[in-house]
Motif scaffolding. Structure first.
Motif, PDB file in Angstrom:
ATOM      1  N   LEU A   1       1.601   5.942   0.651  1.00 27.59           N
ATOM      2  CA  LEU A   1       2.288   4.668   0.401  1.00 27.59           C
ATOM      3  C   LEU A   1       2.195   3.604   1.504  1.00 27.59           C
ATOM      4  CD1 LEU A   1       4.052   2.926  -1.439  1.00 27.59           C
ATOM      5  CD2 LEU A   1       6.055   3.991  -0.388  1.00 27.59           C
TER       6      LEU A   1
ATOM      7  N   LEU B   1      -0.064   0.307   1.225  1.00 26.99           N
ATOM      8  CA  LEU B   1       0.479  -1.057   1.096  1.00 26.99           C
ATOM      9  C   LEU B   1      -0.226  -2.007   2.068  1.00 26.99           C
ATOM     10  CD1 LEU B   1       4.354  -0.455   0.828  1.00 26.99           C
ATOM     11  CD2 LEU B   1       2.878  -1.466  -0.928  1.00 26.99           C
TER      12      LEU B   1
ATOM     13  N   THR C   1      -2.706  -3.303  -0.693  1.00 24.58           N
ATOM     14  CA  THR C   1      -1.801  -4.057  -1.557  1.00 24.58           C
ATOM     15  C   THR C   1      -1.498  -5.455  -1.031  1.00 24.58           C
ATOM     16  OG1 THR C   1      -0.797  -1.907  -1.954  1.00 24.58           O
ATOM     17  CG2 THR C   1       0.346  -3.818  -2.842  1.00 24.58           C
TER      18      THR C   1
ATOM     19  N   PHE D   1      11.305  -3.320  -1.741  1.00 29.40           N
ATOM     20  CA  PHE D   1      12.018  -2.064  -1.423  1.00 29.40           C
ATOM     21  C   PHE D   1      12.776  -2.304  -0.129  1.00 29.40           C
ATOM     22  CE2 PHE D   1       8.600   0.724   0.998  1.00 29.40           C
ATOM     23  CZ  PHE D   1       8.048  -0.391   1.591  1.00 29.40           C
TER      24      PHE D   1
ATOM     25  N   HIS E   1      11.960  -0.340  -5.753  1.00 32.26           N
ATOM     26  CA  HIS E   1      11.478   1.024  -5.513  1.00 32.26           C
ATOM     27  C   HIS E   1      12.542   1.836  -4.788  1.00 32.26           C
ATOM     28  CE1 HIS E   1       7.684  -1.339  -5.786  1.00 32.26           C
ATOM     29  NE2 HIS E   1       7.240  -0.263  -6.422  1.00 32.26           N
TER      30      HIS E   1
ATOM     31  N   SER F   1       0.946   7.604 -10.474  1.00 38.13           N
ATOM     32  CA  SER F   1       1.097   7.052  -9.131  1.00 38.13           C
ATOM     33  C   SER F   1       1.580   8.120  -8.155  1.00 38.13           C
ATOM     34  CB  SER F   1       2.090   5.893  -9.175  1.00 38.13           C
ATOM     35  OG  SER F   1       2.481   5.519  -7.878  1.00 38.13           O
TER      36      SER F   1
ATOM     37  N   ASP G   1       3.075   2.246 -12.944  1.00 34.29           N
ATOM     38  CA  ASP G   1       2.983   1.816 -11.545  1.00 34.29           C
ATOM     39  C   ASP G   1       1.555   1.439 -11.141  1.00 34.29           C
ATOM     40  OD1 ASP G   1       3.988   1.124  -9.041  1.00 34.29           O
ATOM     41  OD2 ASP G   1       3.689   3.143  -8.228  1.00 34.29           O
TER      42      ASP G   1
END
Ligand code: GUN
Ligand code: ZN
Length: 433
Positions: free
Chosen positions: A93, A97, A101, A205, A232, A296, A322
């Motif tokens: 994650l 990101l 992302t 988040f 999230h 995901s 997701d």
């Protein structure tokens, strides 16, 4: 003038959670069924032999002898700006990101780019039979405007929101507590409940929002009766440890949101993998929902969602793809992976429960079960026609099926966008294979 049209095929829809009533009482199935739609609304559902004689001779009846009609699928967690970065390699994650992302989301300051992606994203959802989704935009207000404008074209029931993010992200992707509050409010005023659209207040988040921003998000949620909150929760172990560091006074991850008044009957938390009992309890107490995102959770190595725990605590659960952490827009493929996630925990996910999660369960999580997620008379005519002859393998495997439950399971195991023959939103065809 009222317009009547009918579809003849096998029809299945869930009418309750199998957990509450048992599998047999959780669905209605018509082997040779008829779905009668008046304008955008379901007027009748039942056996073709009983309903056909009620139609006038000029009513158009579309016959799909190899079809199986289900409600349109509901995706309770997806990111439209991540469409073009689906399948990004090799990270969990927090690195994912930063590496993939954030740079991708940076492109959405440009409204023309946002609209292009939104159009392709919606086409992809419709090709996969998904008619409603709870969708992340980016921090840019124009990203949400572009998304709603694209959704309006197809008259889709869609929920979206502008990301609120004021720290721990690149400067080109951050707002401030005040601008995020103001812009979210403007978007609510312009779009919430416009046609079939709804707004979700969307703090990304806990780690990317200050206390001040989360407080303003909570304040905004409190200012409206029926606006959503979408974020999230407890997805990845490193993320959970980071939240503990950033909010040392909070009892647990969920408590960060709770302290800022972000838990409600219209709050949807994606993932919720590493929760403790008091977090499950509080989710139930506040009527909040969880989006279960198996493709995901496996792809970015987050962990296994404990559906049994959520059921034990009577928490509303819907399915989420997701995308782009998830690897497929297909709800059928998402259910395929969900089945495996549950298998790895020595439990079973029945085909009817799976159908429930992807339709009525999602609708209940979004408090939209009076409108979508089932095919009861008076609901909106959002439905899909699955094709029993979609591929040679699906065709030969289904020929050996002994029950509708087995057939559903085959669709969920082998099916994807190829299995979707047509998708309807509010009675209108929005995709045909
Ligand atoms: N947590 C914070 N942002 C994201 C995101 O974009 N995707 C996923 N899967 N988790 C997140
Ligand atoms: Zn997500």
């Amino acid at each position: 003038m009222s317009q009547l049209k009918a579809w003849r095929a096998a029809i299945i829809h869930c009418i309750a959670d199998p957990k509450d009533v048992g599998v047999e009482h959780a669905y209605e199935y018509f082997e040779d069924g008829l779905l009668i739609v008046e304008n955008d609304t379901i007027k009748a559902i039942g056996h073709a032999a009983e309903l056909l004689p009620t139609l006038t001779s000029d009513t158009q009846v579309e016959h799909h002898p190899d079809g199986l009609i289900t409600p349109g699928f509901i995706d309770t967690h997806i990111h439209y700006p991540q469409t073009d970065m689906i399948g990004s390699y090799g990270e969990q994650l927090l690195t994912w990101l930063n590496t993939y992302t954030f740079p991708e989301e940076g492109k959405f300051h440009d409204k023309a780019h946002a609209r292009d992606v939104a159009d392709r994203f919606l086409q992809e959802l419709l090709r996969n039979g998904t008619t409603t989704a709870l969708v992340f935009g980016t921090v840019h207000k124009v990203s949400v405007e572009a998304f709603f404008e694209a959704s309006e074209v197809h008259n889709l029931r869609m929920i979206c929101g502008k990301v609120m993010m004021d720290r721990n992200a690149p400067e080109y992707l951050t707002d401030t507590p005040e601008t995020s509050y103001q812009e979210s409010k403007e978007l609510i005023e312009a779009w919430h409940n416009k046609g079939r659209l709804h707004y979700a207040i969307t703090p990304r988040f806990a780690p990317t929002s200050s206390d001040e921003q989360l407080s303003l998000a909570g304040q905004l949620l409190n200012e409206y009766d029926d606006v959503y909150m979408h974020t999230h929760l407890s997805e990845n172990k490193d993320e959970c440890a980071w939240v503990q560091d950033l909010f040392p006074a909070s009892k647990n991850y969920l408590d960060v949101y709770d302290e800022h008044k972000l838990l409600s009957e219209r709050s949807v938390f994606a993932h919720g993998i590493h929760l403790c009992d008091s977090e499950y309890h509080r989710l139930h107490e506040t009527g909040s929902a969880i989006a279960f995102c198996p493709t995901s959770n496996l792809f970015i190595g987050s962990g296994l969602f404990k559906l049994g725990k959520a059921e034990e605590h009577n928490i509303h659960v819907g399915m989420g793809t997701d995308v782009g952490g998830g690897t497929s827009f297909s709800m059928l493929q998402t259910l395929n992976e969900a089945y495996k996630v549950i298998q790895l925990q020595n439990e079973n996910l029945s085909p009817i429960k799976s159908l429930y999660l992807a339709t009525l369960g999602g609708a209940k999580a979004l408090r939209l079960e009076e409108k979508i997620g089932n095919l009861m008379v008076g609901t909106e005519a959002d439905f899909v026609i699955l094709d029993k002859k979609a591929t040679p393998l699906i065709s030969s495997r289904l020929a050996l099926s002994k029950s509708i439950e087995e057939s559903l399971f085959v669709f969920m195991t082998l099916g994807d966008d190829r299995a979707i023959k047509a998708t309807y939103s509010a009675g209108q065809c929005v995709h045909q294979r």
